[in-house]
Design an enzyme around this catalytic site. Structure first.
Site, PDB file in Angstrom:
ATOM      1  N   ARG A 199      16.848  -3.715  27.332  1.00  0.00           N
ATOM      2  CA  ARG A 199      16.402  -5.006  26.790  1.00  0.00           C
ATOM      3  C   ARG A 199      14.893  -5.119  26.984  1.00  0.00           C
ATOM      4  O   ARG A 199      14.426  -5.320  28.101  1.00  0.00           O
ATOM      5  CB  ARG A 199      17.094  -6.155  27.515  1.00  0.00           C
ATOM      6  CG  ARG A 199      18.586  -6.308  27.258  1.00  0.00           C
ATOM      7  CD  ARG A 199      19.103  -7.538  28.002  1.00  0.00           C
ATOM      8  NE  ARG A 199      20.411  -7.971  27.573  1.00  0.00           N
ATOM      9  CZ  ARG A 199      21.535  -7.720  28.251  1.00  0.00           C
ATOM     10  NH1 ARG A 199      21.498  -7.022  29.369  1.00  0.00           N
ATOM     11  NH2 ARG A 199      22.690  -8.180  27.810  1.00  0.00           N
ATOM     12  N   HIS A 210      14.183 -15.668  36.747  1.00  0.00           N
ATOM     13  CA  HIS A 210      13.787 -14.314  37.112  1.00  0.00           C
ATOM     14  C   HIS A 210      14.084 -14.017  38.565  1.00  0.00           C
ATOM     15  O   HIS A 210      14.355 -12.879  38.935  1.00  0.00           O
ATOM     16  CB  HIS A 210      12.308 -14.095  36.803  1.00  0.00           C
ATOM     17  CG  HIS A 210      12.084 -13.808  35.364  1.00  0.00           C
ATOM     18  ND1 HIS A 210      11.085 -14.376  34.626  1.00  0.00           N
ATOM     19  CD2 HIS A 210      12.787 -13.036  34.523  1.00  0.00           C
ATOM     20  CE1 HIS A 210      11.178 -13.957  33.389  1.00  0.00           C
ATOM     21  NE2 HIS A 210      12.190 -13.141  33.293  1.00  0.00           N
ATOM     22  N   GLU A 213      26.575  -8.337  16.375  1.00  0.00           N
ATOM     23  CA  GLU A 213      26.775  -9.538  17.198  1.00  0.00           C
ATOM     24  C   GLU A 213      26.830 -10.799  16.340  1.00  0.00           C
ATOM     25  O   GLU A 213      27.097 -11.886  16.838  1.00  0.00           O
ATOM     26  CB  GLU A 213      25.682  -9.647  18.268  1.00  0.00           C
ATOM     27  CG  GLU A 213      24.261  -9.512  17.758  1.00  0.00           C
ATOM     28  CD  GLU A 213      23.237  -9.408  18.887  1.00  0.00           C
ATOM     29  OE1 GLU A 213      23.576  -9.710  20.042  1.00  0.00           O
ATOM     30  OE2 GLU A 213      22.088  -9.033  18.595  1.00  0.00           O
ATOM     31  N   ARG A 250      16.192  -1.330  22.643  1.00  0.00           N
ATOM     32  CA  ARG A 250      16.412  -2.407  21.676  1.00  0.00           C
ATOM     33  C   ARG A 250      15.093  -3.098  21.376  1.00  0.00           C
ATOM     34  O   ARG A 250      14.334  -3.422  22.291  1.00  0.00           O
ATOM     35  CB  ARG A 250      17.418  -3.417  22.233  1.00  0.00           C
ATOM     36  CG  ARG A 250      17.742  -4.513  21.214  1.00  0.00           C
ATOM     37  CD  ARG A 250      18.861  -5.400  21.687  1.00  0.00           C
ATOM     38  NE  ARG A 250      18.439  -6.309  22.727  1.00  0.00           N
ATOM     39  CZ  ARG A 250      19.245  -7.203  23.306  1.00  0.00           C
ATOM     40  NH1 ARG A 250      20.502  -7.269  22.945  1.00  0.00           N
ATOM     41  NH2 ARG A 250      18.799  -8.010  24.229  1.00  0.00           N
ATOM     42  N   ARG A 298      27.040 -19.821  24.330  1.00  0.00           N
ATOM     43  CA  ARG A 298      27.315 -18.982  25.501  1.00  0.00           C
ATOM     44  C   ARG A 298      26.709 -19.553  26.776  1.00  0.00           C
ATOM     45  O   ARG A 298      27.083 -19.158  27.877  1.00  0.00           O
ATOM     46  CB  ARG A 298      26.839 -17.535  25.266  1.00  0.00           C
ATOM     47  CG  ARG A 298      25.347 -17.383  25.192  1.00  0.00           C
ATOM     48  CD  ARG A 298      24.958 -16.004  24.666  1.00  0.00           C
ATOM     49  NE  ARG A 298      24.401 -15.135  25.685  1.00  0.00           N
ATOM     50  CZ  ARG A 298      23.823 -13.961  25.427  1.00  0.00           C
ATOM     51  NH1 ARG A 298      23.774 -13.501  24.188  1.00  0.00           N
ATOM     52  NH2 ARG A 298      23.330 -13.230  26.385  1.00  0.00           N
ATOM     53  N   ASN A 321      28.527 -10.649  23.868  1.00  0.00           N
ATOM     54  CA  ASN A 321      28.038 -11.933  24.402  1.00  0.00           C
ATOM     55  C   ASN A 321      27.740 -12.882  23.243  1.00  0.00           C
ATOM     56  O   ASN A 321      28.073 -14.059  23.275  1.00  0.00           O
ATOM     57  CB  ASN A 321      26.764 -11.741  25.225  1.00  0.00           C
ATOM     58  CG  ASN A 321      26.968 -10.766  26.370  1.00  0.00           C
ATOM     59  OD1 ASN A 321      28.093 -10.496  26.747  1.00  0.00           O
ATOM     60  ND2 ASN A 321      25.879 -10.240  26.912  1.00  0.00           N
ATOM     61  N   ASP A 322      27.083 -12.336  22.217  1.00  0.00           N
ATOM     62  CA  ASP A 322      26.752 -13.172  21.065  1.00  0.00           C
ATOM     63  C   ASP A 322      27.872 -13.198  20.034  1.00  0.00           C
ATOM     64  O   ASP A 322      28.115 -14.226  19.412  1.00  0.00           O
ATOM     65  CB  ASP A 322      25.455 -12.677  20.406  1.00  0.00           C
ATOM     66  CG  ASP A 322      24.245 -13.186  21.163  1.00  0.00           C
ATOM     67  OD1 ASP A 322      24.193 -14.394  21.455  1.00  0.00           O
ATOM     68  OD2 ASP A 322      23.359 -12.372  21.485  1.00  0.00           O
TER      69      ASP A 322
HETATM   70  C1  PEP Z   1      25.184  -9.252  23.554  1.00  0.00           C
HETATM   71  O1  PEP Z   1      24.890 -10.175  22.794  1.00  0.00           O
HETATM   72  O2  PEP Z   1      26.352  -8.956  23.865  1.00  0.00           O
HETATM   73  C2  PEP Z   1      24.125  -8.433  24.186  1.00  0.00           C
HETATM   74  C3  PEP Z   1      24.410  -7.338  24.847  1.00  0.00           C
HETATM   75  O3  PEP Z   1      22.844  -8.832  24.071  1.00  0.00           O
HETATM   76  P1  PEP Z   1      22.170 -10.073  24.841  1.00  0.00           P
HETATM   77  O4  PEP Z   1      23.097 -10.462  25.976  1.00  0.00           O
HETATM   78  O5  PEP Z   1      20.854  -9.553  25.319  1.00  0.00           O
HETATM   79  O6  PEP Z   1      22.065 -11.111  23.788  1.00  0.00           O
HETATM   80 MG    MG Z   2      22.986 -10.441  21.946  1.00  0.00          MG
END
Ligand code: PEP
Ligand code: MG
Length: 584
Positions: free
Chosen positions: A301, A194, A437, A337, A471, A460-461
């Site tokens: 988020r 954080h 994702e 979200r 990741r 990202n996922d």
């Molecule tokens: C993603 O997975 O691309 C995303 C935007 O969500 P997070 O990074 O919070 O998993």
């Molecule tokens: Mg994600």
């Protein structure tokens, strides 16, 4: 002599200043055992120190104001809770009463055993939580030693200084910055902590994991911190300083150039309007989104509200947070979200997540929310109540099959009916969308899209699940490749399915904010991006200098690519941004 220390860049930018060392072993620990007759006095000393530490935290909390006050207050509250934890206090009392340890030695033992528990955890985020224990115990040690409070000593004057320490507490960061601190070099810490998140929001350059920093640096050493590369140059040469001045000039020019784009529209050279939305976690991100002319919040988020606390936030607390996001956007849409927690992120808010052998493939995101319906109902009610203040869209993470969407829609309907019955003025219709994702959701999208109002691609996922590459595992290096042919095919597929069905598609992974990917994403047909608000102006500048129609002609060779080399060749042929005056 010039020396380079290496760590990881945790907050962008460069800082040049004098090192101020804050040694972790600040407190002398007396290991000699207590006589029986001394036990009662020692217990009293400990209790007094706990009371002082708590009072210090309270005073720190009262002094907070400004855009980050609420987030920082949450960290301070979490620290106060540790100090008041009956088990924590009982453990210390037992060590003194039964083990005859002195208070400082009891605190050290307690610290060591708690830190060992955190260090044994597989998850990088959870491991980073050991910092909280160290800060809290450090504060009590400080009070015990009857030193001036850590804050005062740390804050005396920070002008022109770079803090060099093992870790730093989020609650300490705001006052440090207000007292003129320029940057931070931490020997431990993680980019997921954080403190790192707050440093980024406060634009304080920060390097973490610079293991040798405390042994190689002396108070007053001149250091050049590079929060992009993760390098710290000690005793920079004239050439380094010239490089730094050059960087400052470039940044000043870039800021000036980009600030003209704050009110500009985002439109490709051939006239196609493009949406640039903001990803947000803090109230300050919402303010920055507005200031940069974001089209809306593309991803809020909500996990941030659930971290660092014992119990999940209640409906009222969540409602106020969501309402502030909606109000902050002044009529532009806010995409909220639902909770994306899982054992891979953190056991936040006492949700008692089980340790899972494969947490990224386990009870995460919507799976957790649906297994804990009360959690989901509370969150949906809070989000729905915020719809009375401006346009809101609900986005659901980790969707892998349509049944999950049906269940969430049913729950949303139930909550809406209940709220209306209770006299709440909520919007007539709230759009419901899915994060794409999980590869299954991307592949099966044609059969799901009719049940969705919009979709948001979480690269990202999506990249980690498509390529089976964690990741968070740096060792896998270049295998985590957002430009892998399989990923590009999935992106193009999702964008096309959305367009044909008339459903908006946004891309909200990190890729969206990287200007080197802007032309590629436009070529694949993307018209809506969501990114950290600090990146919007850079991306706008690139979008406004590209011709989308021309780029679209390059999609087929990109999608025919068989390997990375083909992709690189196709990318090299993409038209480059054309800025005004380039034609001359
Ligand atoms: C993603 O997975 O691309 C995303 C935007 O969500 P997070 O990074 O919070 O998993
Ligand atoms: Mg994600």
């Amino acid at each position: 002599m010039r020396l380079i220390l290496t760590g990881s860049g945790a907050s962008r930018g460069k800082a040049l200043g004098r090192a101020r060392l804050e040694q972790p072993s600040r407190y002398l620990v007396d290991e000699t055992p207590l006589d029986h007759a001394e036990v009662a006095d020692e217990l009293e000393r400990l209790d007094a120190a706990l009371t002082i530490a708590l009072a210090e935290l309270r005073a720190l909390r009262d002094k907070l104001d400004g855009p980050l006050a609420r987030e920082v207050a949450e960290f301070i509250d979490a620290h106060s809770l540790i100090l008041q934890d009956p088990e924590f206090v009982r453990g210390l009392h037992d060590l003194i009463g039964k083990g005859h340890y002195r208070a400082s030695a009891a605190l050290k033992l307690q610290r060591d055993s708690l830190v060992a528990v955190f260090e044994a955890m597989d998850d990088a985020y959870l491991r980073s939580r050991r910092e909280d224990i160290e800060h809290v115990i450090g504060r009590v040690q400080g009070a015990l030693a009857r030193e001036s409070s850590v804050e005062e000593r740390k804050l005396a004057s920070r002008v022109g200084e770079v803090l060099v320490s093992d870790t730093v507490a989020p609650a300490e960061l705001v006052p440090l910055a207000e007292h003129g601190l320029l940057g931070l070099v931490l020997s431990a810490g993680s980019t997921l902590s954080h403190s790192a998140i707050l440093a980024r929001s406060m634009r304080l350059p920060m390097v973490v994991g610079a293991h040798d920093a405390l042994s190689h640096l002396r108070d007053g050493d001149l250091v050049l911190v590079d929060g992009d590369s993760g390098e710290v140059i000690v005793h920079p040469t004239a050439q380094d300083l010239a490089g730094y001045r050059q960087w400052q000039r470039e940044m000043a020019q870039q800021d000036k150039r980009l600030s003209r784009l704050r009110t500009a529209e985002t439109r490709t050279l051939d006239g196609m309007p493009i949406q640039l939305n903001a990803n947000a976690e803090l109230a300050s991100d919402v303010a920055q989104a507005r200031a940069c002319g974001a089209s809306g919040i593309g991803l809020y988020r909500t996990e941030f509200l659930f971290l660092q606390r014992r119990d999940p936030p209640g409906e009222e607390e969540q409602f106020l947070a969501y309402r502030d996001v909606v109000l902050g956007m002044g009529g532009l849409p806010a995409t909220i979200r639902t909770l994306d927690l899982g054992a891979d992120k953190v056991d936040g808010a006492g949700l008692a997540l089980r340790d899972e052998p494969n947490p990224a493939l386990g009870v995460r995101g919507v799976r957790l929310s649906l297994r804990t319906p009360q959690l989901m109902y509370t969150q949906l009610r809070a989000i729905l109540r915020a719809t009375a203040y401006g346009p809101v869209r609900v986005l659901v993470p980790m969707i892998s099959c349509i049944e999950e969407i049906h269940t969430v829609r049913r729950m949303l309907g139930e909550c809406a009916q209940e709220l209306r019955g209770q006299g709440h003025a909520i919007a007539d219709h709230v759009e419901l969308g899915a994060m794409i994702e999980v590869p299954a959701a991307a592949i099966a999208l044609p059969s799901m899209i009719q049940h969705l109002d919009f979709v948001s691609i979480g690269t990202n996922d999506l990249v980690q699940y498509t390529l089976a590459v964690d990741r968070n595992n740096d060792e896998l290096g270049t295998l985590y490749d957002p430009l892998h042919p399989a990923v590009l095919k999935l992106l193009a597929h999702v964008i096309t399915v959305g367009r044909r069905a008339g459903r908006p598609v946004t891309l909200c992974g990190e890729m969206a904010g990287e200007t080197r990917h802007t032309a590629l994403l436009l070529a694949l047909g993307l018209t809506s991006f969501s990114m950290h608000p600090g990146l919007i102006l850079e991306v706008r500048e690139v979008v406004n200098a590209l011709d989308r129609r021309e780029l679209r002609r390059h999609a087929p060779p990109l999608l025919r690519a068989r390997g990375r080399q083909d992709i690189d060749d196709a990318l090299a042929r993409l038209p480059q941004p054309r800025h005004p005056g380039d034609e001359a």
